[in-house]
Design an enzyme around this catalytic site. Structure first.
Site, PDB file in Angstrom:
ATOM      1  N   VAL A 152      -2.291   6.237   2.820  1.00 42.23           N
ATOM      2  CA  VAL A 152      -0.886   5.875   3.077  1.00 42.23           C
ATOM      3  C   VAL A 152      -0.539   4.579   2.337  1.00 42.23           C
ATOM      4  CG1 VAL A 152       0.783   5.182   4.829  1.00 42.23           C
ATOM      5  CG2 VAL A 152      -0.712   7.137   5.244  1.00 42.23           C
ATOM      6  N   SER A 153      -1.403   3.552   2.466  1.00 44.54           N
ATOM      7  CA  SER A 153      -1.088   2.291   1.788  1.00 44.54           C
ATOM      8  C   SER A 153      -1.089   2.488   0.275  1.00 44.54           C
ATOM      9  CB  SER A 153      -2.043   1.180   2.225  1.00 44.54           C
ATOM     10  OG  SER A 153      -3.361   1.649   2.284  1.00 44.54           O
ATOM     11  N   GLN A 192      -6.687  18.980   0.516  1.00 44.66           N
ATOM     12  CA  GLN A 192      -7.384  18.531   1.742  1.00 44.66           C
ATOM     13  C   GLN A 192      -6.342  18.015   2.727  1.00 44.66           C
ATOM     14  OE1 GLN A 192      -7.386  16.903  -1.180  1.00 44.66           O
ATOM     15  NE2 GLN A 192      -7.979  14.766  -1.029  1.00 44.66           N
ATOM     16  N   ARG A 216     -20.785   7.704   2.664  1.00 41.63           N
ATOM     17  CA  ARG A 216     -19.973   7.425   3.850  1.00 41.63           C
ATOM     18  C   ARG A 216     -20.835   7.210   5.092  1.00 41.63           C
ATOM     19  NH1 ARG A 216     -14.375   9.856   2.673  1.00 41.63           N
ATOM     20  NH2 ARG A 216     -13.793   9.536   4.806  1.00 41.63           N
ATOM     21  N   TYR A 223     -20.936   4.202   7.576  1.00 39.16           N
ATOM     22  CA  TYR A 223     -19.826   4.159   8.531  1.00 39.16           C
ATOM     23  C   TYR A 223     -19.979   5.272   9.561  1.00 39.16           C
ATOM     24  CZ  TYR A 223     -14.909   3.955  10.094  1.00 39.16           C
ATOM     25  OH  TYR A 223     -13.753   3.851  10.824  1.00 39.16           O
ATOM     26  N   GLY A 279      -8.941  14.852  -5.976  1.00 38.39           N
ATOM     27  CA  GLY A 279      -9.195  16.290  -5.835  1.00 38.39           C
ATOM     28  C   GLY A 279      -7.909  17.060  -6.068  1.00 38.39           C
TER      29      GLY A 279
HETATM   30  P1  NAD Z   1      -9.358  -3.297   9.557  1.00 31.50           P
HETATM   31  O1  NAD Z   1     -10.341  -3.369   8.448  1.00 31.50           O
HETATM   32  O2  NAD Z   1      -7.957  -3.721   9.308  1.00 31.50           O
HETATM   33  O3  NAD Z   1      -9.872  -4.104  10.821  1.00 31.50           O
HETATM   34  C1  NAD Z   1     -11.216  -4.375  11.078  1.00 31.50           C
HETATM   35  C2  NAD Z   1     -11.323  -5.828  11.513  1.00 31.50           C
HETATM   36  O4  NAD Z   1     -12.692  -6.115  11.851  1.00 31.50           O
HETATM   37  C3  NAD Z   1     -10.938  -6.801  10.411  1.00 31.50           C
HETATM   38  O5  NAD Z   1     -10.106  -7.800  10.934  1.00 31.50           O
HETATM   39  C4  NAD Z   1     -12.269  -7.367   9.954  1.00 31.50           C
HETATM   40  O6  NAD Z   1     -12.166  -8.662   9.388  1.00 31.50           O
HETATM   41  C5  NAD Z   1     -13.076  -7.335  11.244  1.00 31.50           C
HETATM   42  N1  NAD Z   1     -14.523  -7.285  11.059  1.00 31.50           N
HETATM   43  C6  NAD Z   1     -15.222  -6.473  10.232  1.00 31.50           C
HETATM   44  N2  NAD Z   1     -16.533  -6.678  10.374  1.00 31.50           N
HETATM   45  C7  NAD Z   1     -16.677  -7.654  11.324  1.00 31.50           C
HETATM   46  C8  NAD Z   1     -17.794  -8.301  11.899  1.00 31.50           C
HETATM   47  N3  NAD Z   1     -19.039  -8.000  11.533  1.00 31.50           N
HETATM   48  N4  NAD Z   1     -17.570  -9.256  12.840  1.00 31.50           N
HETATM   49  C9  NAD Z   1     -16.302  -9.583  13.214  1.00 31.50           C
HETATM   50  N5  NAD Z   1     -15.211  -8.999  12.689  1.00 31.50           N
HETATM   51  C10 NAD Z   1     -15.397  -8.038  11.757  1.00 31.50           C
HETATM   52  O7  NAD Z   1      -9.384  -1.779  10.079  1.00 31.50           O
HETATM   53  P2  NAD Z   1      -8.527  -1.034  11.192  1.00 31.50           P
HETATM   54  O8  NAD Z   1      -7.898   0.117  10.535  1.00 31.50           O
HETATM   55  O9  NAD Z   1      -7.708  -1.984  11.940  1.00 31.50           O
HETATM   56  O10 NAD Z   1      -9.691  -0.464  12.125  1.00 31.50           O
HETATM   57  C11 NAD Z   1     -10.031  -1.076  13.349  1.00 31.50           C
HETATM   58  C12 NAD Z   1     -11.119  -0.235  14.031  1.00 31.50           C
HETATM   59  O11 NAD Z   1     -10.619   1.086  14.270  1.00 31.50           O
HETATM   60  C13 NAD Z   1     -12.391  -0.103  13.211  1.00 31.50           C
HETATM   61  O12 NAD Z   1     -13.501  -0.180  14.068  1.00 31.50           O
HETATM   62  C14 NAD Z   1     -12.280   1.295  12.633  1.00 31.50           C
HETATM   63  O13 NAD Z   1     -13.543   1.858  12.400  1.00 31.50           O
HETATM   64  C15 NAD Z   1     -11.518   2.039  13.726  1.00 31.50           C
HETATM   65  N6  NAD Z   1     -10.807   3.190  13.170  1.00 31.50           N
HETATM   66  C16 NAD Z   1      -9.675   3.017  12.405  1.00 31.50           C
HETATM   67  C17 NAD Z   1      -9.045   4.138  11.878  1.00 31.50           C
HETATM   68  C18 NAD Z   1      -7.785   4.023  11.050  1.00 31.50           C
HETATM   69  O14 NAD Z   1      -7.280   5.040  10.601  1.00 31.50           O
HETATM   70  N7  NAD Z   1      -7.228   2.867  10.824  1.00 31.50           N
HETATM   71  C19 NAD Z   1      -9.560   5.419  12.112  1.00 31.50           C
HETATM   72  C20 NAD Z   1     -10.716   5.545  12.864  1.00 31.50           C
HETATM   73  C21 NAD Z   1     -11.329   4.425  13.409  1.00 31.50           C
HETATM   74  N1  UDP Z   2      -6.758   9.910  -1.037  1.00 30.61           N
HETATM   75  C1  UDP Z   2      -6.038  10.248  -2.178  1.00 30.61           C
HETATM   76  N2  UDP Z   2      -5.537   9.234  -2.945  1.00 30.61           N
HETATM   77  C2  UDP Z   2      -5.686   7.925  -2.629  1.00 30.61           C
HETATM   78  C3  UDP Z   2      -6.394   7.592  -1.446  1.00 30.61           C
HETATM   79  C4  UDP Z   2      -6.928   8.624  -0.683  1.00 30.61           C
HETATM   80  O1  UDP Z   2      -5.871  11.428  -2.509  1.00 30.61           O
HETATM   81  O2  UDP Z   2      -5.175   7.069  -3.384  1.00 30.61           O
HETATM   82  C5  UDP Z   2      -7.293  11.012  -0.204  1.00 30.61           C
HETATM   83  C6  UDP Z   2      -8.769  10.884   0.140  1.00 30.61           C
HETATM   84  O3  UDP Z   2      -9.560  11.464  -0.882  1.00 30.61           O
HETATM   85  C7  UDP Z   2      -8.840  11.662   1.442  1.00 30.61           C
HETATM   86  C8  UDP Z   2      -7.488  11.386   2.099  1.00 30.61           C
HETATM   87  O4  UDP Z   2      -6.613  10.971   1.041  1.00 30.61           O
HETATM   88  O5  UDP Z   2      -8.955  13.038   1.189  1.00 30.61           O
HETATM   89  C9  UDP Z   2      -7.526  10.321   3.176  1.00 30.61           C
HETATM   90  O6  UDP Z   2      -8.184   9.190   2.631  1.00 30.61           O
HETATM   91  P1  UDP Z   2      -8.354   7.804   3.404  1.00 30.61           P
HETATM   92  O7  UDP Z   2      -9.276   6.961   2.587  1.00 30.61           O
HETATM   93  O8  UDP Z   2      -7.031   7.263   3.749  1.00 30.61           O
HETATM   94  O9  UDP Z   2      -9.035   8.195   4.790  1.00 30.61           O
HETATM   95  P2  UDP Z   2     -10.294   9.108   5.180  1.00 30.61           P
HETATM   96  O10 UDP Z   2     -10.842   9.804   3.975  1.00 30.61           O
HETATM   97  O11 UDP Z   2     -11.264   8.135   5.757  1.00 30.61           O
HETATM   98  O12 UDP Z   2      -9.733  10.054   6.141  1.00 30.61           O
END
Ligand code: NAD
Ligand code: UDP
Length: 312
Positions: free
Chosen positions: A189-190, A210, A143, A146, A206
């Site tokens: 969620v998805s 968690q 991880r 990221y 797991g």
């Molecule tokens: P997402 O993957 O749907 O969106 C990311 C977007 O960035 C996509 O459209 C992708 O094509 C674009 N992208 C990726 N690499 C790129 C690059 N090098 N140049 C230009 N475009 C690029 O994800 P999201 O859930 O919408 O997340 C958006 C932001 O929020 C991200 O930076 C992510 O780290 C941050 N974030 C999201 C969550 C969450 O729960 N969804 C949580 C924490 C942080």
């Molecule tokens: N997770 C799960 N089943 C799935 C996808 C995720 O049990 O099909 C768990 C995953 O191991 C984590 C939590 O759900 O503990 C959230 O996972 P997600 O990838 O959504 O986000 P993140 O780990 O980045 O918080």
């Protein structure tokens, strides 16, 4: 008065597309920049007729020059499946990409907001997570591209602020969900909603004990704009403090979809945090922000979205 011109990197992604929509609604001119790795044109197709909206296909690891007043830097794949697909690219997007966007902000005298993450806290030893906590992150795990990438981006933001006076905003986003998540991006969620709707087994990794705390996307977008408009640099946590186990989420999805899917247990991925919950005192007291959409309501909207978009 002329319209504010706002650049949203990652604007065709899940959160980015909702942000573009809301900024347009508030009268901004929006430039959506995306390399379409995890983003989709369908997410923003309905905005294309708006004369104040445009799309640039571009990768932020390459510099770019545009005239703008504000930048929201969201470009980066967010789900573990996608950010681990090409980890070297992920860290470059986070570090080189952030540096390019900061240079752009510096040149154009624009405000810039970084979409950082609760992952900067790693597998936290402080619960709930407050912004003053420095985290517990493995620097060499799967991880890390990221987590460490986002940590380094935060460092760059604060150094550009101290060294060049760039007007920065750093927000730490906790798990966010809603319509336009990718059905195959592996996030919990998805995955659970799509599995439940298709009658497939629900994959709990797991023990399912968690925890996570889930924020609906409209709440987050409102917070992001409040942060940009406010006058604090952050970092500020944005998330919903209602903490639940992953097993509880699975059960709630089964109930709301009326699905008969079975829960099955699979191995926990490496470095998967045991618990996560935001302390949102700072967002509340300094920006007057707090989430409003309850999980059941947000899940219903998400379920409706997937019901009408996935193939069975
Ligand atoms: P997402 O993957 O749907 O969106 C990311 C977007 O960035 C996509 O459209 C992708 O094509 C674009 N992208 C990726 N690499 C790129 C690059 N090098 N140049 C230009 N475009 C690029 O994800 P999201 O859930 O919408 O997340 C958006 C932001 O929020 C991200 O930076 C992510 O780290 C941050 N974030 C999201 C969550 C969450 O729960 N969804 C949580 C924490 C942080
Ligand atoms: N997770 C799960 N089943 C799935 C996808 C995720 O049990 O099909 C768990 C995953 O191991 C984590 C939590 O759900 O503990 C959230 O996972 P997600 O990838 O959504 O986000 P993140 O780990 O980045 O918080």
């Amino acid at each position: 008065m002329s319209r504010k011109r706002v650049l949203v990197t990652g604007g065709a992604g899940f959160i980015g597309s909702h942000l573009c929509e809301e900024l347009l609604r508030r009268g901004c001119e929006v430039i959506c920049l995306d390399n379409f790795f995890t983003g989709r044109k369908e997410n923003v197709a309905h905005l294309m007729d708006n004369p104040y909206f445009e799309i640039i296909r571009h990768d932020i690891i390459n510099p770019i020059d545009v005239e703008i007043d504000e930048i929201y830097n969201l470009a980066c794949p967010a789900s573990p499946v996608h950010y681990q697909y090409n980890p070297v690219k992920t860290i470059n997007t986070n570090v080189v990409g952030a540096s390019n966007m900061l240079e752009l902000a510096k040149r154009s005298n624009a405000k810039i907001l970084q979409a950082s993450t609760s992952e900067v806290y790693g597998d936290p030893k402080v619960h709930p997570q407050v912004e003053g906590y420095w985290g517990n992150v493995n620097p060499i795990g799967i991880r890390s591209c990221y987590d460490e990438g986002k940590r380094c981006a935060e460092t760059l933001f604060f150094d550009y602020h101290r060294q060049y006076g760039v007007d920065i905003r750093v927000i730490r986003i906790f798990n966010t969900y809603g319509p336009r998540m990718l059905e195959n991006d592996g996030r919990v969620v998805s995955n659970f909603v799509v599995q439940a709707l298709r009658g497939q087994d629900i994959t709990i990794y797991g023990t399912g004990e968690q925890t996570r705390s889930f924020c609906f996307v409209s709440d987050l977008v409102r917070g992001m704009i409040a942060m940009m408009e406010g006058n604090i640099h952050g970092p500020v946590n944005f998330g919903n403090p209602r903490e639940m186990t992953i097993k509880e989420i699975a059960e709630m999805v089964l109930e709301l979809t009326g699905s008969k899917s079975k829960l099955i247990y699979q191995p926990l991925p490496q470095d998967d945090p045991c618990k996560r919950k935001p302390d949102i005192t700072r967002a509340k007291t300094e920006l007057g922000w707090q989430p409003e959409v309850v999980l059941e309501e947000g899940l219903k909207q998400t379920i409706e979205y997937f019901r009408s978009t996935i193939e069975y």
